[in-house]
Design an enzyme around this catalytic site. Sequence first.
Site, short mmCIF file in Angstrom:
data_model
loop_
_atom_site.label_atom_id
_atom_site.label_comp_id
_atom_site.label_asym_id
_atom_site.label_seq_id
_atom_site.Cartn_x
_atom_site.Cartn_y
_atom_site.Cartn_z
N ARG A 196 0.83 -1.20 0.00
CA ARG A 196 0.00 0.00 0.00
C ARG A 196 0.87 1.25 0.00
O ARG A 196 2.05 1.22 0.36
CB ARG A 196 -0.91 0.02 1.23
CG ARG A 196 -1.85 -1.18 1.34
CD ARG A 196 -2.68 -1.08 2.61
NE ARG A 196 -3.63 -2.18 2.75
CZ ARG A 196 -3.39 -3.34 3.36
NH1 ARG A 196 -2.18 -3.54 3.89
NH2 ARG A 196 -4.32 -4.26 3.45
N LYS A 221 -2.07 -1.25 7.59
CA LYS A 221 -3.43 -0.71 7.65
C LYS A 221 -4.33 -1.53 8.57
O LYS A 221 -5.15 -0.97 9.30
CB LYS A 221 -4.02 -0.68 6.24
CG LYS A 221 -5.43 -0.10 6.18
CD LYS A 221 -5.95 -0.09 4.76
CE LYS A 221 -7.37 0.44 4.71
NZ LYS A 221 -7.91 0.44 3.32
N HIS A 276 -3.48 3.43 -5.88
CA HIS A 276 -3.96 2.18 -5.28
C HIS A 276 -4.27 1.14 -6.36
O HIS A 276 -4.27 -0.06 -6.07
CB HIS A 276 -5.21 2.44 -4.44
CG HIS A 276 -5.56 1.29 -3.55
ND1 HIS A 276 -4.84 0.96 -2.42
CD2 HIS A 276 -6.55 0.37 -3.63
CE1 HIS A 276 -5.37 -0.10 -1.84
NE2 HIS A 276 -6.41 -0.49 -2.55
N ARG A 279 -1.70 -1.53 -6.69
CA ARG A 279 -1.81 -2.68 -5.77
C ARG A 279 -2.74 -3.73 -6.37
O ARG A 279 -2.45 -4.93 -6.34
CB ARG A 279 -2.34 -2.20 -4.42
CG ARG A 279 -2.65 -3.32 -3.41
CD ARG A 279 -2.91 -2.71 -2.04
NE ARG A 279 -3.60 -3.60 -1.12
CZ ARG A 279 -3.03 -4.53 -0.37
NH1 ARG A 279 -1.71 -4.70 -0.45
NH2 ARG A 279 -3.72 -5.27 0.46
N HIS A 303 -3.98 -8.72 2.99
CA HIS A 303 -5.43 -8.62 3.06
C HIS A 303 -5.90 -9.29 4.35
O HIS A 303 -5.41 -10.37 4.71
CB HIS A 303 -6.09 -9.29 1.85
CG HIS A 303 -6.04 -8.45 0.62
ND1 HIS A 303 -4.99 -8.52 -0.27
CD2 HIS A 303 -6.90 -7.52 0.12
CE1 HIS A 303 -5.21 -7.67 -1.28
NE2 HIS A 303 -6.36 -7.04 -1.04
N TYR A 312 -10.29 -11.98 -6.99
CA TYR A 312 -9.16 -12.23 -7.90
C TYR A 312 -9.11 -13.67 -8.37
O TYR A 312 -8.37 -13.99 -9.30
CB TYR A 312 -7.84 -11.90 -7.20
CG TYR A 312 -7.66 -10.45 -6.84
CD1 TYR A 312 -7.16 -9.53 -7.75
CD2 TYR A 312 -8.00 -9.99 -5.57
CE1 TYR A 312 -6.98 -8.20 -7.41
CE2 TYR A 312 -7.82 -8.66 -5.21
CZ TYR A 312 -7.33 -7.77 -6.15
OH TYR A 312 -7.16 -6.45 -5.81
#
Length: 328
Positions: A196, A221, A276, A279, A303, A312
Amino acid sequence: MASINKRGTKQWNVRIRRKGYPLQTATFEKREDAETWARDVESKMDKGAFLCTKEAERTSLHEALDRYIEEYAPSLADHQREVNRAKFLQKRKIAQMSLAKVRGMDIAAFIKEREAEGVAGNTIRLDLATFSRLFETARKDWGMEYLDNPVKKARKPKVSRGRERRLQDGEEEKLLKHAPEDFGPVIKFALETAMRRGEIAALRWENVKLKESTVFLPKTKNGAARTVPLSPAALNVLKELPRDIKGSVFRLAPDEITQAMKKARAGAKLKDLRFHDLRHEAVSRLFEKTNLDIMQIQMITGHKTLQMLARYTHLRAVDLVKSLAETP
């Protein structure tokens, strides 16, 4: 017994006198709101559960946000972003209300205002998260335990599906061509590591292990530290940078990365591409170009849940179809 008197044409004043309790007064625009408040206060007095709300009534949401910015925001990982959001919320009409008078219906009205402005659901949820943290802080840390959290009573806006912006043929080369000199390595590193913006900006040389081909992120994060393995390309990016053993690796703050991205995007004439998105591109490539399983990819990307990576998995399915077609 509560007394309710009309003041002017649009206000109703409530006064409650009860032995053993200080005089309680409040003013409302609607009589029904005044009656509801009076019943609630008297009911709590009858049960011995009443707590004086004078402090919350004297404190506006705007003033509470000032205290929140000073006392609470610094403890957050991305405190500057939270400060900016809190200052933005201070400009909204709802910020003029006292803490004690903000209800679920007021939060709902705020949500409708933001939706009418065309703001995305996720952005509104971030606004609500700040409000919610403020009320919880006031209730738990500022002695206002009688406060309800009105955010919990309002309908939350739906969050749109995550962005699907991918780099098209030639776009990576164009972006790198027009990137400021110190920003090119950031682009390459982001595409190789799926890190990130804040993680890249915070990366320091003492957490880089070139021999082990890893970087350690002590603060991320989602609040969990993680170690990111480096591909040969990511490793080469780091080896080509000037090294200060106690300094920042890329020497760019988060906002500087955003501004550099805007310049590179404008120069390359690329539409609707955000930092972003790099990413998202990097994660997509991990599914498309490696044999790593989803758990291994989660360890790299950070994640919080596998569900966040679920969108994905169709990329891996496409590759499986190709493999099946090539099987004799």
